[in-house]
Write a protein that holds these residues in place. Structure first.
Motif, PDB file in Angstrom:
ATOM      1  N   PRO A 240      90.220  61.117  57.103  1.00 19.59           N
ATOM      2  CA  PRO A 240      91.719  61.746  57.383  1.00 19.59           C
ATOM      3  C   PRO A 240      92.204  62.405  56.163  1.00 19.59           C
ATOM      4  N   VAL A 265      91.095  55.508  61.370  1.00 20.36           N
ATOM      5  CA  VAL A 265      92.319  55.210  60.820  1.00 20.36           C
ATOM      6  C   VAL A 265      92.268  53.705  60.000  1.00 20.36           C
ATOM      7  N   GLY A 268      97.172  50.671  60.881  1.00 21.64           N
ATOM      8  CA  GLY A 268      98.419  51.558  60.903  1.00 21.64           C
ATOM      9  C   GLY A 268      99.429  50.977  60.084  1.00 21.64           C
ATOM     10  N   LEU A 273      96.857  50.194  54.225  1.00 22.04           N
ATOM     11  CA  LEU A 273      95.922  51.582  53.880  1.00 22.04           C
ATOM     12  C   LEU A 273      96.118  51.562  52.469  1.00 22.04           C
ATOM     13  N   ARG A 278      92.504  53.936  50.997  1.00 21.18           N
ATOM     14  CA  ARG A 278      92.297  54.972  51.923  1.00 21.18           C
ATOM     15  C   ARG A 278      92.868  56.308  51.706  1.00 21.18           C
ATOM     16  N   TYR A 280      95.589  57.736  52.349  1.00 23.42           N
ATOM     17  CA  TYR A 280      96.551  58.635  53.145  1.00 23.42           C
ATOM     18  C   TYR A 280      97.514  57.621  53.910  1.00 23.42           C
ATOM     19  N   ARG A 282     100.121  56.407  57.134  1.00 20.10           N
ATOM     20  CA  ARG A 282     100.236  56.577  58.785  1.00 20.10           C
ATOM     21  C   ARG A 282     100.614  57.922  59.153  1.00 20.10           C
ATOM     22  N   TYR A 285      98.327  60.676  58.721  1.00 19.93           N
ATOM     23  CA  TYR A 285      97.445  60.514  59.694  1.00 19.93           C
ATOM     24  C   TYR A 285      97.901  60.930  61.165  1.00 19.93           C
ATOM     25  N   SER A 303      88.390  56.266  67.079  1.00 17.13           N
ATOM     26  CA  SER A 303      88.856  55.889  65.553  1.00 17.13           C
ATOM     27  C   SER A 303      88.020  54.471  65.378  1.00 17.13           C
ATOM     28  N   THR A 320      99.654  48.428  63.464  1.00 14.18           N
ATOM     29  CA  THR A 320      98.411  49.045  63.958  1.00 14.18           C
ATOM     30  C   THR A 320      98.575  49.356  65.224  1.00 14.18           C
ATOM     31  N   LEU A 323     100.653  52.361  65.969  1.00 13.76           N
ATOM     32  CA  LEU A 323     100.057  53.468  65.998  1.00 13.76           C
ATOM     33  C   LEU A 323      98.776  53.808  67.091  1.00 13.76           C
ATOM     34  N   TYR A 329      94.430  57.021  71.815  1.00 10.66           N
ATOM     35  CA  TYR A 329      92.997  56.968  71.394  1.00 10.66           C
ATOM     36  C   TYR A 329      92.372  57.355  72.971  1.00 10.66           C
TER      37      TYR A 329
END
Ligand code: SAH
Ligand code: SF4
Ligand code: F3S
Length: 473
Positions: A240, A265, A268, A273, A278, A280, A282, A285, A303, A320, A323, A329
């Motif tokens: 991402p 991801v 969330g 994160l 990671r 980034y 949320r 993303y 994901s 999470t 998200l 998804y």
């Protein structure tokens, strides 16, 4: 040359599937033909994965069972390759002394030399050398006797991202991209041999070519899109943090680029994160997912999620779930966090208990199942173009038991959803459309993880088979 037989057991991700094809290709040059059973093999290779503890255990338990075969057949050669081999190296010989060769993830092109040496001298070999500064070695195009509609093509190896939970940077080495010309040549050869779809592989395809100053991933896709008779292009995985507007724009632009993206991801929660390294948030993303959908309204998004990362509280887990609801998804791969000895998170405090991880995983999967079902249900009645991908195995045996039953074949939509369908018509034509053909189907039923469809009658025909559309290159 006397035909010798090789059995390859592949555990792990698509990279390993590709590598196993490379192994088969290299060893074919020494006269090894593939066999479907370890009992008939002269050489057994286990291509291993160590992403989670369970994958590693699977490799060791399969290898352990080979001791018996080796006792029965003393000239049997047993090799372990892939990520466990890279991780454990020589220690494997201490644990499993009957193993002849341990070869790492960057040693595949040296295998023929080693195997020949073992055949001649019955020695033990460990090769876990990483050629990190070198160019990725040329690939061998391993072709199969039966036509395959879809193949993986590794465009880059290694990973430089060092997510805190992940072993990949340690067992696959530094990120290295292949030369575009070499990739194009390989795809052309595959297409000349009947392949219709390629999935380009890399741990983070968005950084393709950056280090080496090659073309960008978007430019590579444009070139691949120009390959005649190739019908579909997929890729995985996109990180991402590096998914850029150039690539997003291509979904609306390149005719062959499938409307599907796997965009892991992991969590969330911004706190998690950050701990995961990671790079980034949320918000970023969600913004990228919105851009993707604004550009390509029917794009399917899937994901990966890790539950129970060290420090994950109920509130983080709720973030999470929230998200997942927000993104809606098309599918999810969810994993319980697993300590990997070389990954930094092994030393993180506040580990989550196994029962808590199990509970969270169940809640998350139940939520996603409902979303997947609803998404599949919404497709009922629609007409989808699928690329056919052969008969379903279960149905082949059912058909031989009852020859009057139509065979069940399978394919995927442009958005990567599996569609199963009955093939009516005589066997010859059925065989012809079962693999590598674009076919319009009406979706009749939504199941938990797949769709059921009916090929459309009266569409453009090829070879007189109804419902088959030919595809202009
Ligand atoms: N390069 C890909 C991921 C490859 S590993 C990417 O960045 O998305 C595939 C998935 O395995 C990861 O996305 C992650 O969800 C999961 N995974 C990796 N290490 C793990 C660990 N230690 N425990 C649990 N799941 C893990
Ligand atoms: Fe692992 Fe992260 Fe690299 Fe993916 S990007 S392979 S999760 S270190
Ligand atoms: Fe497993 Fe190695 Fe792939 S650890 S997931 S086989 S890169």
């Amino acid at each position: 040359m006397i035909a010798k037989r090789i059995y390859i057991n592949t555990i792990g991700c698509q990279m390993n599937v590709y590598d196993s094809e490379q192994i088969a290709g290299h060893l074919a040059l020494l006269g090894y033909q593939q066999t479907a059973s370890p009992e008939t093999a002269d050489l057994i290779i286990v291509n291993t994965c160590t992403i989670r503890e369970k994958a590693e255990q699977k490799a060791y338990s399969f290898l352990g069972r080979l001791a018996r075969l080796k006792r029965k057949k003393s000239n049997l050669i047993i090799g372990i390759g892939g990520c466990v081999a890279q991780q454990d190296g020589e220690r494997i010989l201490g644990r499993l002394p009957f193993v002849d060769i341990v070869f790492g993830t960057q040693a595949i092109h040296r295998l023929p030399i080693w195997i020949r040496q073992i055949e001649e001298k019955r020695c033990q070999v460990v090769d876990i050398k990483m050629d990190d500064d070198a160019r990725a070695p040329e690939s061998i195009v391993g072709l199969h006797s039966e036509t395959q509609s879809s193949r993986f093509v590794t465009i880059m190896r290694g990973c430089d991202n060092y997510c805190a939970y992940c072993v990949v940077p340690f067992v696959r080495g530094r990120e290295t991209s292949r030369q575009p010309d070499s990739i194009i040549k390989e795809i052309r050869t595959l297409v000349a041999n009947g392949v219709k779809e390629v999935t380009l592989l890399g741990q983070n395809v968005n950084s393709y070519g950056k280090k080496e100053g090659l073309c960008s991933f978007a430019e590579l896709l444009v070139r691949i899109n120009g390959i005649e008779r190739l019908m579909r292009i997929r890729f995985t995985t996109s990180h991402p943090k590096d998914l850029n507007d150039d690539l997003i724009g291509l979904f609306n632009h390149l005719k062959k680029l499938c409307h599907y993206i796997h965009l892991p991801v992991q969590s969330g929660s911004n706190k998690i994160l950050k701990l995961m390294n990671r790079n980034y948030t949320r918000e970023l993303y969600l913004d990228k997912v919105s851009k993707l959908r604004d550009t390509c309204s029917d794009i399917a998004v899937t994901s990966d999620i890790i539950v129970g990362f060290p420090g994950e509280t109920d509130a983080d887990f709720e973030a999470t779930l929230d998200l997942i609801k927000a993104v809606h998804y098309d599918g999810l791969f969810a994993f319980k966090y697993s300590d990997r000895p070389r990954a930094p998170a092994v030393d993180y405090p506040d580990k989550v208990s196994e029962s808590q991880k199990n509970e969270r995983l169940q809640i998350l999967l139940a939520m996603q199942d409902a979303i997947t079902r609803a998404k599949n249900q919404a497709l009922v009645g629609s007409i989808q173009e699928i690329l056919t991908d052969g008969f379903s195995k279960k149905e082949i045996s059912a058909k031989s038991a009852n020859a009057s039953q139509p065979a069940q074949a399978t394919g995927r939509t442009f958005t990567n959803k599996i569609v199963n369908f009955y093939l009516d018509g005589d066997a010859e034509n059925s065989g012809d459309i079962a693999t590598g053909k674009l076919l319009n189907v009406r979706i009749e039923k939504a199941l938990a993880h797949s769709l059921w469809g009916k090929p459309l009658v009266g569409a453009t025909t090829a070879k007189g088979v109804k419902g088959v559309e030919s595809y202009a290159a």
